[in-house]
Design a protein around this motif. Structure first.
Motif, PDB file in Angstrom:
ATOM      1  N   GLN A  80      62.049  94.558 128.970  1.00  0.00           N
ATOM      2  CA  GLN A  80      61.698  95.976 128.807  1.00  0.00           C
ATOM      3  C   GLN A  80      62.027  96.456 127.394  1.00  0.00           C
ATOM      4  O   GLN A  80      61.318  97.271 126.822  1.00  0.00           O
ATOM      5  CB  GLN A  80      62.466  96.825 129.808  1.00  0.00           C
ATOM      6  CG  GLN A  80      62.058  96.517 131.220  1.00  0.00           C
ATOM      7  CD  GLN A  80      62.683  97.463 132.216  1.00  0.00           C
ATOM      8  OE1 GLN A  80      63.080  98.571 131.882  1.00  0.00           O
ATOM      9  NE2 GLN A  80      62.796  97.015 133.450  1.00  0.00           N
ATOM     10  N   LYS A  95      58.139  97.851 124.108  1.00  0.00           N
ATOM     11  CA  LYS A  95      57.723  98.899 123.157  1.00  0.00           C
ATOM     12  C   LYS A  95      57.443  98.289 121.792  1.00  0.00           C
ATOM     13  O   LYS A  95      56.476  98.645 121.107  1.00  0.00           O
ATOM     14  CB  LYS A  95      58.842  99.947 123.037  1.00  0.00           C
ATOM     15  CG  LYS A  95      58.570 101.178 123.832  1.00  0.00           C
ATOM     16  CD  LYS A  95      58.959 102.461 123.077  1.00  0.00           C
ATOM     17  CE  LYS A  95      58.010 103.602 123.366  1.00  0.00           C
ATOM     18  NZ  LYS A  95      58.072 104.071 124.752  1.00  0.00           N
ATOM     19  N   GLN A  96      58.328  97.355 121.398  1.00  0.00           N
ATOM     20  CA  GLN A  96      58.173  96.687 120.094  1.00  0.00           C
ATOM     21  C   GLN A  96      56.816  95.964 120.013  1.00  0.00           C
ATOM     22  O   GLN A  96      56.150  96.000 118.991  1.00  0.00           O
ATOM     23  CB  GLN A  96      59.282  95.641 119.928  1.00  0.00           C
ATOM     24  CG  GLN A  96      60.274  95.963 118.820  1.00  0.00           C
ATOM     25  CD  GLN A  96      61.451  94.978 118.870  1.00  0.00           C
ATOM     26  OE1 GLN A  96      62.045  94.777 119.924  1.00  0.00           O
ATOM     27  NE2 GLN A  96      61.770  94.384 117.732  1.00  0.00           N
ATOM     28  N   CYS A 148      54.020  96.713 121.565  1.00  0.00           N
ATOM     29  CA  CYS A 148      52.927  97.689 121.384  1.00  0.00           C
ATOM     30  C   CYS A 148      52.918  98.224 119.956  1.00  0.00           C
ATOM     31  O   CYS A 148      51.851  98.363 119.345  1.00  0.00           O
ATOM     32  CB  CYS A 148      53.087  98.855 122.360  1.00  0.00           C
ATOM     33  SG  CYS A 148      53.004  98.346 124.078  1.00  0.00           S
ATOM     34  N   SER A 168      49.416 106.517 127.138  1.00  0.00           N
ATOM     35  CA  SER A 168      50.828 106.820 126.910  1.00  0.00           C
ATOM     36  C   SER A 168      51.719 106.404 128.089  1.00  0.00           C
ATOM     37  O   SER A 168      52.898 106.741 128.133  1.00  0.00           O
ATOM     38  CB  SER A 168      50.993 108.316 126.608  1.00  0.00           C
ATOM     39  OG  SER A 168      50.283 109.031 127.582  1.00  0.00           O
ATOM     40  N   PRO A 180      54.138 104.097 130.450  1.00  0.00           N
ATOM     41  CA  PRO A 180      55.178 103.126 130.055  1.00  0.00           C
ATOM     42  C   PRO A 180      54.592 101.714 130.006  1.00  0.00           C
ATOM     43  O   PRO A 180      53.844 101.316 130.915  1.00  0.00           O
ATOM     44  CB  PRO A 180      56.213 103.233 131.173  1.00  0.00           C
ATOM     45  CG  PRO A 180      55.922 104.506 131.876  1.00  0.00           C
ATOM     46  CD  PRO A 180      54.485 104.827 131.670  1.00  0.00           C
ATOM     47  N   PRO A 181      54.910 100.932 128.961  1.00  0.00           N
ATOM     48  CA  PRO A 181      54.351  99.583 128.815  1.00  0.00           C
ATOM     49  C   PRO A 181      54.546  98.711 130.052  1.00  0.00           C
ATOM     50  O   PRO A 181      53.657  97.953 130.428  1.00  0.00           O
ATOM     51  CB  PRO A 181      55.119  99.001 127.619  1.00  0.00           C
ATOM     52  CG  PRO A 181      55.607 100.168 126.855  1.00  0.00           C
ATOM     53  CD  PRO A 181      55.771 101.288 127.823  1.00  0.00           C
ATOM     54  N   THR A 223      46.816  97.444 124.115  1.00  0.00           N
ATOM     55  CA  THR A 223      46.944  98.297 122.919  1.00  0.00           C
ATOM     56  C   THR A 223      45.637  98.268 122.118  1.00  0.00           C
ATOM     57  O   THR A 223      45.160  99.303 121.648  1.00  0.00           O
ATOM     58  CB  THR A 223      48.120  97.798 122.038  1.00  0.00           C
ATOM     59  OG1 THR A 223      49.265  97.684 122.856  1.00  0.00           O
ATOM     60  CG2 THR A 223      48.400  98.726 120.883  1.00  0.00           C
TER      61      THR A 223
END
Ligand code: HEM
Length: 446
Positions: A110, A114-115, A117, A296, A298-299, A408
């Motif tokens: 987790q 974010k990294q 994306c 938007s 959550p990944p 993405t």
């Protein structure tokens, strides 16, 4: 002495050349002739029993304590170093896997989502409308950046600037079937300074080793506590005796992860982009699913979308990055598919042949993600990441990367293939990649 089954009769040197140039054509040819289990003899490397029978593969995976795989990977040593997980067996392999596993699974992923994306968005924003690019090269830039940031913990600074072109250069030294022979033909491995191909390869390796050693020493001196990258976690990890990994182990494992994790993911992503853009209905279905969730979200929620997952699974089925999984060498006599084999027999389970079996995957040459929504496959019918105790260390990270990179890109851009003609697989070092790398062009923003 037991007989090896269905021995290919052509000369071993001829088999080796054919294996280097076209390992999939080789497998197709002889599986048509001999069926599920046959033996190839690669000149200088010895006999290998290729297995594409799921029942026999299940027997191998479930008895993996009876086999060594590390010593069968010695061809990889010049790239990854002798302290690599891939080359280890027995207790040492078990210990090392325990130390390396945590950063690649569970909650840790987790942190990296974010990294993934952000890196993708940053690289894709450089594409220009109407300007063609090679998808594999673009994906390799993204996956190298991910390894540098997520695994090595480097995103800026002098060492990062030096390491990045050096690693790309080093990896690209085996980017064609001819240049790949350097890895298979030991007589070509002569270090005659920088004008010999092997000498140039060794020089790059020494430079990379120096930079990594400096990074490890600096981290030790400064302390790692606040960092979340894989190297920091590896440095903090202790085995059951309280022992940490040595500097040589850390360096070789970083290179193992680089070699095992970056081209494989980049190539699979290039194939996914190819199939998504070759079949408008696949792209439309994917966009519909993605839009129903929104950019938007959550990944980790995006990564759970069923059709996106099925597209990645089908890509991994159709396009093996390795022509076979790691060789398994029997430590003592072993019974497989009802036949006894001597100790030292080397088995190669082949995901390629299994993934194209018509009895498991009807119309196997067709890209059909729906098959993964309609039924479940067992661990010996579908194994793009291998199996048993050698299963790919990065399988969860690789799948997360694939899904988030694709999402993405598809959320933001309209892409198209430059040419519609079918793209073939070609050898690239130990891996297989699309010939020409899949040329694409951005046609608009969404
Ligand atoms: C689409 C991407 C990938 C594919 C298709 C893939 C496939 C494989 C396969 C087939 C094996 C051999 C397993 C066996 O023989 O049972 C393997 C091993 C391995 N992979 Fe991956 N891999 C991918 C990505 C990654 C990533 C991202 C990493 C690292 C973060 C990684 C690290 C490793 C390591 C360290 C091994 C050796 C495991 C051992 O010897 O215990 N791979 N991979």
């Amino acid at each position: 002495m037991s007989q090896l089954p269905n021995l290919i009769t052509s000369p071993p040197w001829w088999q080796l050349i054919n294996w280097i140039i076209d390992p999939l054509g080789f497998q197709d040819r002889y599986s048509r002739k001999y069926g599920d289990i046959f033996t190839m003899h690669l000149g200088g490397l010895g006999p290998y029993v290729l297995v594409s029978n799921p029942q026999a593969i299940q027997e191998i995976f479930s008895q993996d304590f009876k086999f060594d795989a590390g010593r069968g990977n010695e061809l990889g040593e010049p790239l990854v170093g002798k302290n690599s997980l891939m080359l280890m067996d027995g207790d040492r392999h078990r210990r090392e896997r325990k130390l390396l596993m945590p950063p690649f699974h569970g909650e840790r992923l987790q942190t990296y989502a974010k990294q993934i994306c952000l890196i993708t968005a940053q690289f894709a924003s450089q594409w220009q409308i109407g300007q063609p690019f090679v998808a594999r090269t673009a994906m390799q830039k993204i996956s190298l950046e991910m390894i540098l940031q997520i695994v090595f913990g480097l995103s800026a600074g002098e060492r990062y600037e030096q390491l990045k072109p050096l690693l790309t250069d080093w990896i690209d030294m085996t980017d064609s079937p001819l240049r790949s022979s350097l890895l298979f033909l030991k007589f070509l491995q002569q270090d005659w300074g920088t004008w010999s191909p092997w000498g140039r390869m060794k020089q790059r390796q020494r430079q990379v080793h120096r930079l990594l050693q400096a990074e490890i020493e600096e981290r030790r001196a400064k302390g790692n506590e606040a960092r979340t990258d894989v190297l920091s976690l590896m440095m903090a990890a202790r085995d059951e005796n309280g022992e940490a990994m040595t500097d040589d182990e850390l360096r070789d494992e970083l290179l193992t992860i680089l070699f095992a994790g970056h081209e494989t993911t980049a190539t699979t992503l290039a194939w996914a982009l190819y199939q998504i853009h070759q079949q408008p209905e696949v792209r439309e279905k994917l966009l519909k699913e993605l839009d129903s969730l929104g950019e938007s979200s959550p990944p980790m929620e995006i990564a759970q979308l069923p059709y996106l997952t099925a597209v990645c699974q089908e890509t991994l089925r159709m396009y093996p990055v390795l022509p076979v999984i790691f060789p398994r060498i029997a430590k003592s006599p072993v019974q497989i598919a009802g036949q006894w084999f001597d100790a030292e027999t080397t088995f190669m389970p082949t995901n390629y042949l299994v993934h194209y079996r018509e009895d498991i995957y009807p119309n196997a040459r067709q890209f059909k993600p729906e098959r993964f929504l309609e039924r479940q496959y067992s661990a010996s019918e579908y194994f793009p990441f291998g199996g048993g105790s050698r299963r790919c260390l990065g399988y969860a990270l690789a799948q997360l990367e694939m899904k988030l990179v694709l999402a993405t890109i598809l959320f933001k851009y309209q892409l198209a293939l430059v040419e519609q003609k079918p793209v073939k697989l070609q050898r690239r070092g130990f891996t297989l990649a699309p010939t020409g790398g899949v040329r694409m062009v951005m046609t608009g923003r969404r």
